[in-house]
Design an enzyme around this catalytic site. Structure first.
Site, short mmCIF file in Angstrom:
data_model
loop_
_atom_site.label_atom_id
_atom_site.label_comp_id
_atom_site.label_asym_id
_atom_site.label_seq_id
_atom_site.Cartn_x
_atom_site.Cartn_y
_atom_site.Cartn_z
N ASP A 70 24.80 39.60 41.67
CA ASP A 70 25.13 38.45 42.17
C ASP A 70 23.98 37.88 43.14
O ASP A 70 24.03 36.83 43.73
CB ASP A 70 26.37 38.59 43.39
CG ASP A 70 27.71 38.47 42.52
OD1 ASP A 70 27.67 38.00 41.25
OD2 ASP A 70 28.80 38.60 43.28
N ARG A 90 33.40 39.78 30.45
CA ARG A 90 33.91 40.54 31.40
C ARG A 90 35.43 41.03 30.96
O ARG A 90 36.30 40.48 31.71
CB ARG A 90 33.99 39.73 32.81
CG ARG A 90 32.67 39.47 33.24
CD ARG A 90 32.76 39.45 34.71
NE ARG A 90 33.11 37.90 34.94
CZ ARG A 90 32.92 37.25 36.47
NH1 ARG A 90 32.65 38.16 37.40
NH2 ARG A 90 33.12 36.15 36.68
N PRO A 91 35.44 41.88 29.89
CA PRO A 91 36.71 42.16 29.66
C PRO A 91 37.34 43.05 30.55
O PRO A 91 36.81 43.69 31.32
CB PRO A 91 36.49 43.18 28.30
CG PRO A 91 34.99 43.57 28.53
CD PRO A 91 34.46 42.46 29.06
N ILE A 92 38.92 43.12 30.42
CA ILE A 92 39.71 43.84 31.14
C ILE A 92 40.03 45.17 30.55
O ILE A 92 41.06 45.83 31.16
CB ILE A 92 40.88 43.04 31.64
CG1 ILE A 92 41.70 42.70 30.61
CG2 ILE A 92 40.34 41.97 32.36
CD1 ILE A 92 43.22 42.13 31.04
N ASP A 93 39.58 45.44 29.25
CA ASP A 93 40.04 46.94 28.83
C ASP A 93 39.94 48.07 29.75
O ASP A 93 41.10 48.99 29.76
CB ASP A 93 39.31 47.08 27.40
CG ASP A 93 37.70 47.38 27.72
OD1 ASP A 93 37.22 46.57 28.66
OD2 ASP A 93 37.11 48.22 27.23
N LEU A 94 39.00 48.07 30.63
CA LEU A 94 39.01 49.00 31.59
C LEU A 94 40.06 49.41 32.59
O LEU A 94 40.58 50.18 33.06
CB LEU A 94 37.47 49.29 32.25
CG LEU A 94 36.34 49.38 31.34
CD1 LEU A 94 35.03 49.43 32.37
CD2 LEU A 94 36.32 50.71 30.49
N CYS A 147 34.23 33.69 30.18
CA CYS A 147 33.42 33.34 31.67
C CYS A 147 32.13 32.85 31.30
O CYS A 147 31.61 33.29 30.38
CB CYS A 147 33.35 34.45 32.67
SG CYS A 147 32.75 34.17 34.23
N LYS A 197 33.68 36.74 50.21
CA LYS A 197 34.55 36.04 49.09
C LYS A 197 35.04 37.25 48.09
O LYS A 197 36.49 37.45 48.09
CB LYS A 197 33.87 35.05 48.12
CG LYS A 197 34.78 34.81 46.80
CD LYS A 197 34.10 33.79 46.02
CE LYS A 197 33.29 34.71 45.01
NZ LYS A 197 34.21 34.77 43.71
N ASN A 198 34.12 38.11 47.95
CA ASN A 198 34.72 39.23 46.88
C ASN A 198 35.57 40.34 47.42
O ASN A 198 36.50 40.82 46.73
CB ASN A 198 33.37 39.84 46.41
CG ASN A 198 32.37 38.98 45.48
OD1 ASN A 198 33.24 38.08 44.69
ND2 ASN A 198 31.32 39.31 45.17
N ARG A 207 33.24 27.40 45.53
CA ARG A 207 34.16 28.80 45.44
C ARG A 207 33.80 30.11 46.04
O ARG A 207 34.36 30.94 46.29
CB ARG A 207 34.14 29.02 43.66
CG ARG A 207 34.73 28.20 42.86
CD ARG A 207 34.90 28.84 41.37
NE ARG A 207 35.05 30.08 41.56
CZ ARG A 207 34.16 31.12 40.99
NH1 ARG A 207 32.87 30.63 40.27
NH2 ARG A 207 34.35 32.22 40.86
#
Length: 427
Positions: free
Chosen positions: A313, A128-132, A123, A22-23, A405
């Protein structure tokens, strides 16, 4: 809403085919945005998230055709073609359902010179921020603007110049977005402290097949020389190392033995090492990874870490398995701040687990008893299934859309190796 019913106590034995990851699939699909030629992905798992990502690509102008669409098939072959992008906006109503949608940001920016993507929000297992992601794109020359819940990225002059990106912490998603953005840049991009997960390697190998120039694959430093265009390709999605590890835990907790057909031991070294330390027999065979339960499971001390460390995971599945170990185990979660939401549900089934901060003490060997339980996220869901396979009586797992999922036809695969498990509707 569907539920899964499990009547525990059955020993699992036989062969389970491991699906495409999946990933990896959700990282490879946005590569279709980088070329006007067809990209064909083989071994694509039949999952809700894959369907959702396909819908997002359709919204952007990507045509998708699927082989192996029969309901009884495992895996599919999908051909995607972005001959002409019709939009560069990923709207909130799609992104909010699937965090992986943020991975269209880099390829849209690379191909169209601009991209507008909804901020994904929170989440269940952490923010899980997207700043990076954004800082990496800025380092490559993008102009970033945040407004009204959206991030808009623009490449001045229509094409990123490239640059040097040094990630302060390892981030799989940010590495993926940056790599896809860099392949069509005017110059060279260097990604330092890049993630090294097998899914990153799979992405880079797919991009190579499409004509990209990347060196350092599998290391913490990726060097990407931008090219003028990419072409189409046919690429096979790697096997799902998390699915394979999950079924290994299921075999161990039931005292069973499984051949995990197609599993790649090279991608699962930390998981295999932990299984062996717990007393599980693991053997590489010609076409499968053979796992067999010992007479008694041994307790473990484990800490999650970026690859090649023990995967976050796999934490929930190991926790379920270790409820049947002979002694106390200690698990420490270092990746996400809220990834013990399965603990109260496992406790309802008789597990003895104490959480303090980022560590959990699992005291085995406690008898498990079936109970109604509720899934909170994808891997937590699988931990409840694993516990249910060993529990006395019937376990009812609700909110199983989480499982759909990430696990292709879970109940069918488990039924085939001896589990008493079925999916039922409320009607």
């Amino acid at each position: 809403m569907d539920r899964i019913l499990i009547r525990g106590g059955k020993r699992l034995e036989g062969r389970i085919a491991i699906s495409g990851a999946k990933n990896a699939a959700l990282t490879l699909m946005p590569c279709a945005l980088l070329t006007d030629e067809p990209l064909t992905l083989r071994n694509l798992p039949r999952l809700a998230d894959v369907d959702g990502f396909g819908h997002l690509l359709n919204q952007l102008g990507v045509s998708t055709t699927v082989e192996g669409a029969h309901p009884s098939d495992f895996g599919r072959v999908m051909t995607m073609r972005a001959q002409r992008l019709t939009a560069t906006v990923a709207p909130y109503d799609i992104v909010r359902k699937m965090r992986a949608s943020i991975l269209v940001l880099g390829p849209l920016l690379a191909r169209a010179g601009e991209a507008t993507v909804s901020l994904p929000g929170g989440c269940a297992i952490g923010n899980r921020p997207i700043d990076l992601h954004l800082k990496a794109l800025e380092a490559m020359g993008a102009e970033i603007e945040l407004a009204a819940g959206y991030v808009k990225a623009v490449a001045p002059g229509g094409r990123l110049p490239g640059g040097r990106v040094s990630f302060p912490v390892v981030s799989v998603g940010a590495t993926e977005n940056a790599a896809m953005a860099a392949v069509l840049a005017r110059g060279t991009t260097v990604l330092e402290n890049a993630a090294r997960e097998p899914e990153i390697v799979d992405l880079c190998n797919c991009l190579l097949a499409m004509g990209a120039s990347i060196t350092g694959i599998g290391t913490e430093t990726l060097t990407i020389d931008g090219v003028d265009r990419l072409h189409g390709a046919t690429y096979r999605v790697m096997p799902d190392r998390i699915e394979a590890g999950s079924y290994a835990c299921a075999a161990a907790i039931t005292g069973g033995a499984l051949d995990l057909v197609g599993a790649s031991a090279a991608d699962m070294r930390a998981t295999i090492a932990a299984l062996v330390e717990a007393g599980v027999t693991v053997e590489e065979r010609r076409d499968a990874l053979h796992v067999a339960a010992p007479d008694g499971l041994r307790p473990l001390t484990l800490s999650t870490a970026p690859y090649p460390g023990f995967a976050t995971d796999m934490q929930a599945q190991f926790m379920a398995m270790l409820t049947q170990a002979d002694g106390a185990s200690v698990l420490t979660e270092t990746i996400f701040e809220n990834r013990y939401m399965h603990v109260p549900e496992l406790s309802r089934m008789g597990a003895d687990i104490t959480v303090k901060g980022r560590s959990a003490v699992v005291r085995g060997r406690t008898p498990l008893v079936g109970a109604p339980v509720m899934a909170t996220d994808l891997r937590a869901s699988m931990s409840l299934v694993i516990a249910g396979l060993a529990a006395e009586g019937e376990t009812q797992v609700s909110r199983i859309y989480h499982l759909d999922r990430g696990y292709e036809r879970l109940e069918e695969k488990l039924q085939a190796v001896g589990a008493d498990i079925e999916r039922v509707g409320d009607g």
